[in-house]
Scaffold this active site. Structure first.
Site, PDB file in Angstrom:
ATOM      1  N   LYS A 112      11.534  -6.734   4.553  1.00 59.76           N
ATOM      2  CA  LYS A 112      11.640  -7.967   5.325  1.00 59.76           C
ATOM      3  C   LYS A 112      12.214  -9.117   4.494  1.00 59.76           C
ATOM      4  O   LYS A 112      12.771 -10.062   5.034  1.00 59.76           O
ATOM      5  CB  LYS A 112      10.273  -8.370   5.875  1.00 59.76           C
ATOM      6  CG  LYS A 112       9.552  -7.279   6.663  1.00 59.76           C
ATOM      7  CD  LYS A 112       9.829  -7.353   8.114  1.00 59.76           C
ATOM      8  CE  LYS A 112       9.066  -6.450   9.051  1.00 59.76           C
ATOM      9  NZ  LYS A 112       8.467  -5.195   8.640  1.00 59.76           N
TER      10      LYS A 112
HETATM   11  C1  LIG Z   1       8.383  -4.057   9.416  1.00 59.98           C
HETATM   12  C2  LIG Z   1       8.199  -2.783   8.695  1.00 59.98           C
HETATM   13  C3  LIG Z   1       8.639  -1.568   9.248  1.00 59.98           C
HETATM   14  C4  LIG Z   1       9.241  -1.481  10.631  1.00 59.98           C
HETATM   15  O1  LIG Z   1      10.472  -2.149  10.715  1.00 59.98           O
HETATM   16  P1  LIG Z   1      11.066  -2.551  12.147  1.00 59.98           P
HETATM   17  O2  LIG Z   1      12.284  -3.344  11.869  1.00 59.98           O
HETATM   18  O3  LIG Z   1       9.985  -3.371  12.806  1.00 59.98           O
HETATM   19  O4  LIG Z   1      11.336  -1.299  12.884  1.00 59.98           O
HETATM   20  C5  LIG Z   1       8.500  -0.421   8.479  1.00 59.98           C
HETATM   21  N1  LIG Z   1       7.959  -0.455   7.256  1.00 59.98           N
HETATM   22  C6  LIG Z   1       7.522  -1.595   6.696  1.00 59.98           C
HETATM   23  C7  LIG Z   1       6.917  -1.563   5.347  1.00 59.98           C
HETATM   24  C8  LIG Z   1       7.628  -2.805   7.392  1.00 59.98           C
HETATM   25  O5  LIG Z   1       7.203  -3.938   6.841  1.00 59.98           O
END
Ligand SMILES: *Cc1c(COP(=O)(O)O)cnc(C)c1O
Length: 462
Positions: A112
């Site tokens: 993120k």
């Molecule tokens: C947010 C997240 C996901 C999922 O990603 P999306 O874009 O919501 O599909 C998977 N793994 C981790 C560690 C995350 O923080």
């Protein structure tokens, strides 16, 4: 470059306005009117370039007139300067033809950060030029919130409120949100699950009086700028394995469908992606849907991969929009049906979805077993989300096409699950090893729209 809503009736916006508003006023999500293509030569020229240079080439056509070339280059440089790895998104080999894209070297140890660090710089540049301020409200299953707080803490023209499901996130995730002491940071522990947090957030956006009154802005994965930032590492990793002269496939641990949708955009832009594989945990609504069983909500069951404990996958609406031939009216109807529990996907739309996406799921036992096995066979300690990706990727590999699995978080973000599976306690990187000693600041809130809106109004700095 213009942005239109997946539900067809909201105003058409520029990149800047789509970014600052987040959700469209008809309840839809913004998408570019057209997807710009990169030529084979432009993609080939990325070989050997820095992550930042590739980011500029990939994202520039989407930004339009909002920033000058130099301004945008500076924004990119600042966004990724706080990463703990010079390559930003290094690729490591797991097995013959199977590679792991490490997306966890940012300040909060999850992928993120790639989007949120960029968004922080984009917002700051745009808002200070306009002389405006905004209130950012986010819902998080753990990683979005910590990444948002890290990106916006201390910025003058932003207050940031993050709702997370009380008791359902890891201690590292919680502490990353509750320990920043800046007065513009507000962590809210909600009595409910992630889908409740996400639903209240949508309610706030649909209350136009509140939305305009506090100048609400969204940075959840529905924000187009976040998807855009994630398109970059599909290019950087594929090119390092021979694209555009060779096809590659990706497996993506998926929750809200933002990360994998970025891969689809990369493909639309001309990157030769053979397969995009959606990997889910036991909350497998996407896997069921892509297997032809319709899109029907169940109850969210907590797992050891909490960032994927999602039943209503908000970015899937963007995929549906394309699958239904960009018919906003059809999408609006599906979303109405979803409120009542779910919908069936038409045969034509299903065909389009299956042309681009494959899927698989991992049970809790599969996840733990994969963490253990990967450590024994490769020395790589996986977080539970990344392990789900590795397990599903192994089932979808085809000889001759490299498979890249996205490692979405650092194992130290989920130490209890990793330790239980592998017997190894993953330490935090030295740059954040005092996290457990810092004092926490958080407000417990009910799953109640009016109470939440009151709390936000009362706590905004003016
Ligand atoms: C947010 C997240 C996901 C999922 O990603 P999306 O874009 O919501 O599909 C998977 N793994 C981790 C560690 C995350 O923080």
């Amino acid at each position: 470059m213009k942005y239109i809503s997946t539900r067809g009736t909201a105003p058409v916006l520029s990149f800047e306005d789509a970014m600052l508003s987040g959700l469209a006023r008809d309840g839809g999500l913004y998408v570019p009117e057209t997807i710009p293509a990169l030529s084979v030569d432009q993609i080939a020229a990325m070989e050997g370039q820095s992550y930042e240079d590739i980011a500029f080439t990939v994202m520039r056509p989407f930004v339009g007139e909002t920033f000058s070339d130099q301004e945008f280059k500076d924004i990119i440089a600042r966004a990724y300067s706080g990463f703990g790895h010079d390559a930003r998104a290094p690729l490591v080999q797991l097995d013959q033809g199977h590679f792991l894209l490490e997306l966890f070297h940012g300040p909060t140890l999850a992928f993120k950060d790639f989007a949120m660090q960029l968004i922080g710089q984009l917002f700051q540049t745009a808002l200070s030029r306009r002389g405006e301020r905004v209130t950012i409200v986010g819902a998080t299953s753990g990683d979005t919130g910590s990444a948002a707080i890290e990106a916006f803490r201390g910025l003058d023209n932003v207050d940031v409120f993050i709702m997370y499901p009380h008791g359902r996130i890891s201690e590292v995730q919680r502490r990353q949100m509750t320990t920043p002491q800046e007065s513009n940071v507000h962590a809210l522990a909600m009595d409910g699950d992630f889908d409740d947090c996400q639903a209240r957030l949508k309610d706030m956006f649909n209350d136009f009086e509140f939305r305009d009154g506090v100048r609400l802005a969204g940075v959840n994965s529905i924000n187009w700028a976040r998807v855009l930032a994630q398109v970059v590492y599909y290019f950087s990793s594929a090119v390092s394995l021979g694209a555009p002269h060779r096809n590659v496939s990706f497996t993506v641990p998926t929750g809200n469908f933002g990360d994998i949708f970025a891969g689809y955009i990369a493909k639309q832009m001309g990157l030769p992606i053979e397969k995009l594989v959606v990997a889910t945990n036991q909350n497998d609504i996407l896997h069921r849907c892509l297997s032809g069983q319709g899109y029907h909500k169940g109850d969210t069951v907590p797992s050891i991969s909490p960032s994927m404990d999602i039943q209503v996958s908000s970015n899937f609406e963007r995929a549906l929009f394309d699958a239904y031939g960009r018919d906003g009216h059809a999408v609006a109807q599906l979303m109405d049906e979803l409120k009542a529990g779910g919908f069936e996907v038409s045969q034509g739309a299903m065909q389009v979805l299956q042309e681009h996406y494959s899927s698989g799921r991992a049970s809790e036992e599969d996840t733990s077993a994969t963490i253990k096995k990967a450590l024994a066979q490769t020395g790589e300690l996986l977080c539970p989300h990344s392990a789900i990706g590795v397990k599903v990727a192994q089932e979808h590999r085809v000889a001759g096409t490299p498979m890249i699995t996205l490692a979405t978080a650092h194992p130290a973000k989920f130490p209890t699950a990793v330790d239980a599976a592998s017997g190894v306690h993953p330490p935090l990187p030295p740059r954040m090893d005092d996290l457990y000693d810092r004092s926490e600041r958080v407000t417990r809130v009910p799953n109640d729209l009016a109470a939440l809106m009151d709390h936000i109004r009362e706590n905004i700095r003016s």
